[in-house]
Design a protein around this motif. Sequence first.
Motif, PDB file in Angstrom:
ATOM      1  N   MET A   1      -7.078 -15.976 -15.520  1.00 22.23           N
ATOM      2  CA  MET A   1      -7.376 -14.710 -14.864  1.00 22.23           C
ATOM      3  C   MET A   1      -6.231 -14.323 -13.934  1.00 22.23           C
ATOM      4  SD  MET A   1     -10.439 -13.833 -12.252  1.00 22.23           S
ATOM      5  CE  MET A   1     -10.203 -12.501 -11.147  1.00 22.23           C
ATOM      6  N   THR A   2      -5.937 -13.052 -13.925  1.00 18.84           N
ATOM      7  CA  THR A   2      -4.905 -12.546 -13.029  1.00 18.84           C
ATOM      8  C   THR A   2      -5.520 -12.319 -11.665  1.00 18.84           C
ATOM      9  OG1 THR A   2      -3.746 -11.517 -14.856  1.00 18.84           O
ATOM     10  CG2 THR A   2      -3.238 -10.719 -12.672  1.00 18.84           C
ATOM     11  N   ASP A   3      -4.871 -12.842 -10.655  1.00 18.21           N
ATOM     12  CA  ASP A   3      -5.403 -12.750  -9.298  1.00 18.21           C
ATOM     13  C   ASP A   3      -4.782 -11.640  -8.468  1.00 18.21           C
ATOM     14  OD1 ASP A   3      -7.042 -15.000  -9.729  1.00 18.21           O
ATOM     15  OD2 ASP A   3      -5.374 -16.334  -9.267  1.00 18.21           O
ATOM     16  N   TYR A   4      -3.674 -11.072  -8.949  1.00 19.39           N
ATOM     17  CA  TYR A   4      -2.941 -10.082  -8.165  1.00 19.39           C
ATOM     18  C   TYR A   4      -2.532  -8.905  -9.056  1.00 19.39           C
ATOM     19  CZ  TYR A   4      -2.452 -13.882  -4.806  1.00 19.39           C
ATOM     20  OH  TYR A   4      -2.705 -14.899  -3.921  1.00 19.39           O
ATOM     21  N   SER A   5      -2.339  -7.760  -8.423  1.00 13.70           N
ATOM     22  CA  SER A   5      -1.849  -6.589  -9.148  1.00 13.70           C
ATOM     23  C   SER A   5      -0.867  -5.844  -8.264  1.00 13.70           C
ATOM     24  CB  SER A   5      -3.001  -5.656  -9.532  1.00 13.70           C
ATOM     25  OG  SER A   5      -3.487  -4.960  -8.406  1.00 13.70           O
TER      26      SER A   5
ATOM     27  N   ARG B   1       1.635 -15.118   5.385  1.00 20.28           N
ATOM     28  CA  ARG B   1       1.067 -16.285   4.709  1.00 20.28           C
ATOM     29  C   ARG B   1       0.512 -15.913   3.328  1.00 20.28           C
ATOM     30  NH1 ARG B   1      -4.015 -17.884   7.373  1.00 20.28           N
ATOM     31  NH2 ARG B   1      -4.812 -16.376   5.907  1.00 20.28           N
ATOM     32  N   ASP B   2      -0.177 -14.788   3.235  1.00 23.75           N
ATOM     33  CA  ASP B   2      -0.747 -14.380   1.952  1.00 23.75           C
ATOM     34  C   ASP B   2       0.345 -14.067   0.924  1.00 23.75           C
ATOM     35  OD1 ASP B   2      -3.494 -14.562   2.689  1.00 23.75           O
ATOM     36  OD2 ASP B   2      -3.325 -12.647   3.730  1.00 23.75           O
ATOM     37  N   TYR B   3       1.433 -13.492   1.383  1.00 26.94           N
ATOM     38  CA  TYR B   3       2.537 -13.197   0.474  1.00 26.94           C
ATOM     39  C   TYR B   3       3.184 -14.492  -0.010  1.00 26.94           C
ATOM     40  CZ  TYR B   3       6.727 -11.093  -1.533  1.00 26.94           C
ATOM     41  OH  TYR B   3       7.731 -10.712  -2.401  1.00 26.94           O
ATOM     42  N   ARG B   4       3.319 -15.469   0.866  1.00 27.28           N
ATOM     43  CA  ARG B   4       3.867 -16.767   0.459  1.00 27.28           C
ATOM     44  C   ARG B   4       2.941 -17.434  -0.562  1.00 27.28           C
ATOM     45  NH1 ARG B   4       4.780 -17.263   6.083  1.00 27.28           N
ATOM     46  NH2 ARG B   4       3.168 -18.864   6.200  1.00 27.28           N
ATOM     47  N   GLU B   5       1.618 -17.307  -0.385  1.00 23.30           N
ATOM     48  CA  GLU B   5       0.665 -17.849  -1.361  1.00 23.30           C
ATOM     49  C   GLU B   5       0.819 -17.131  -2.705  1.00 23.30           C
ATOM     50  OE1 GLU B   5      -3.290 -17.616   0.250  1.00 23.30           O
ATOM     51  OE2 GLU B   5      -2.841 -19.056   1.845  1.00 23.30           O
ATOM     52  N   PHE B   6       1.024 -15.826  -2.653  1.00 25.66           N
ATOM     53  CA  PHE B   6       1.252 -15.062  -3.876  1.00 25.66           C
ATOM     54  C   PHE B   6       2.500 -15.567  -4.586  1.00 25.66           C
ATOM     55  CE2 PHE B   6       4.030 -11.689  -5.524  1.00 25.66           C
ATOM     56  CZ  PHE B   6       3.358 -11.401  -6.704  1.00 25.66           C
TER      57      PHE B   6
ATOM     58  N   ALA C   1       3.911 -18.497  -4.428  1.00 22.86           N
ATOM     59  CA  ALA C   1       3.640 -19.828  -4.989  1.00 22.86           C
ATOM     60  C   ALA C   1       2.822 -19.701  -6.274  1.00 22.86           C
ATOM     61  CB  ALA C   1       2.919 -20.695  -3.968  1.00 22.86           C
ATOM     62  N   TRP C   2       1.820 -18.813  -6.261  1.00 27.00           N
ATOM     63  CA  TRP C   2       0.997 -18.567  -7.443  1.00 27.00           C
ATOM     64  C   TRP C   2       1.871 -18.049  -8.587  1.00 27.00           C
ATOM     65  CZ3 TRP C   2       0.190 -13.700  -9.668  1.00 27.00           C
ATOM     66  CH2 TRP C   2      -0.785 -13.635 -10.664  1.00 27.00           C
ATOM     67  N   GLN C   3       2.775 -17.132  -8.262  1.00 31.45           N
ATOM     68  CA  GLN C   3       3.669 -16.562  -9.269  1.00 31.45           C
ATOM     69  C   GLN C   3       4.624 -17.631  -9.811  1.00 31.45           C
ATOM     70  OE1 GLN C   3       6.195 -13.291  -7.919  1.00 31.45           O
ATOM     71  NE2 GLN C   3       5.492 -12.084  -9.660  1.00 31.45           N
ATOM     72  N   ASP C   4       5.142 -18.487  -8.916  1.00 22.56           N
ATOM     73  CA  ASP C   4       6.043 -19.567  -9.341  1.00 22.56           C
ATOM     74  C   ASP C   4       5.352 -20.561 -10.264  1.00 22.56           C
ATOM     75  OD1 ASP C   4       8.168 -18.493  -7.967  1.00 22.56           O
ATOM     76  OD2 ASP C   4       7.998 -19.836  -6.244  1.00 22.56           O
ATOM     77  N   SER C   5       4.025 -20.694 -10.115  1.00 19.86           N
ATOM     78  CA  SER C   5       3.286 -21.639 -10.957  1.00 19.86           C
ATOM     79  C   SER C   5       2.867 -21.013 -12.291  1.00 19.86           C
ATOM     80  CB  SER C   5       2.055 -22.175 -10.216  1.00 19.86           C
ATOM     81  OG  SER C   5       1.094 -21.144 -10.067  1.00 19.86           O
ATOM     82  N   GLY C   6       3.377 -19.817 -12.578  1.00 17.10           N
ATOM     83  CA  GLY C   6       3.113 -19.189 -13.865  1.00 17.10           C
ATOM     84  C   GLY C   6       2.180 -18.000 -13.814  1.00 17.10           C
ATOM     85  N   GLY C   7       1.698 -17.641 -12.636  1.00 17.11           N
ATOM     86  CA  GLY C   7       0.811 -16.493 -12.521  1.00 17.11           C
ATOM     87  C   GLY C   7       1.535 -15.199 -12.866  1.00 17.11           C
ATOM     88  N   GLU C   8       0.836 -14.320 -13.583  1.00 19.98           N
ATOM     89  CA  GLU C   8       1.425 -13.042 -13.961  1.00 19.98           C
ATOM     90  C   GLU C   8       0.660 -11.915 -13.293  1.00 19.98           C
ATOM     91  OE1 GLU C   8       2.189 -12.444 -18.109  1.00 19.98           O
ATOM     92  OE2 GLU C   8       2.687 -14.553 -18.403  1.00 19.98           O
TER      93      GLU C   8
END
Length: 90
Positions: A1-5, A36-41, A43-50
């Motif tokens: 599931m995509t968590d961000y847009s 902090r939320d942007y840094r979490e984003f 990290a999520w993107q670096d782990s393959g999140g699209e």
Amino acid sequence: MTDYSIVQNVETGAEDPNWIRRISDSAFIPKDPQNRDYREFLAWQDSGGEILSEDPLYVPYVKPTANKEQLLAQLADIKAQIEALPEDPQ
């Protein structure tokens, strides 16, 4: 599931380059490395999140151009459509 847009500008529909939207809570996250939320984003993107290329919560702003009579006619039409819907079988 995509968590961000992306976030889309309500008037133009173009991507707003300064924000990301977290879908789970509709939070607007500034693209700020100190956030902090942007840094979490990131990290999520670096782990393959699209990231979604369209904001699922985007609602374009529509400038009213109709006069009062036209709007009342549209309202009556919408009311008729609602009344024609079947009842919810709860």
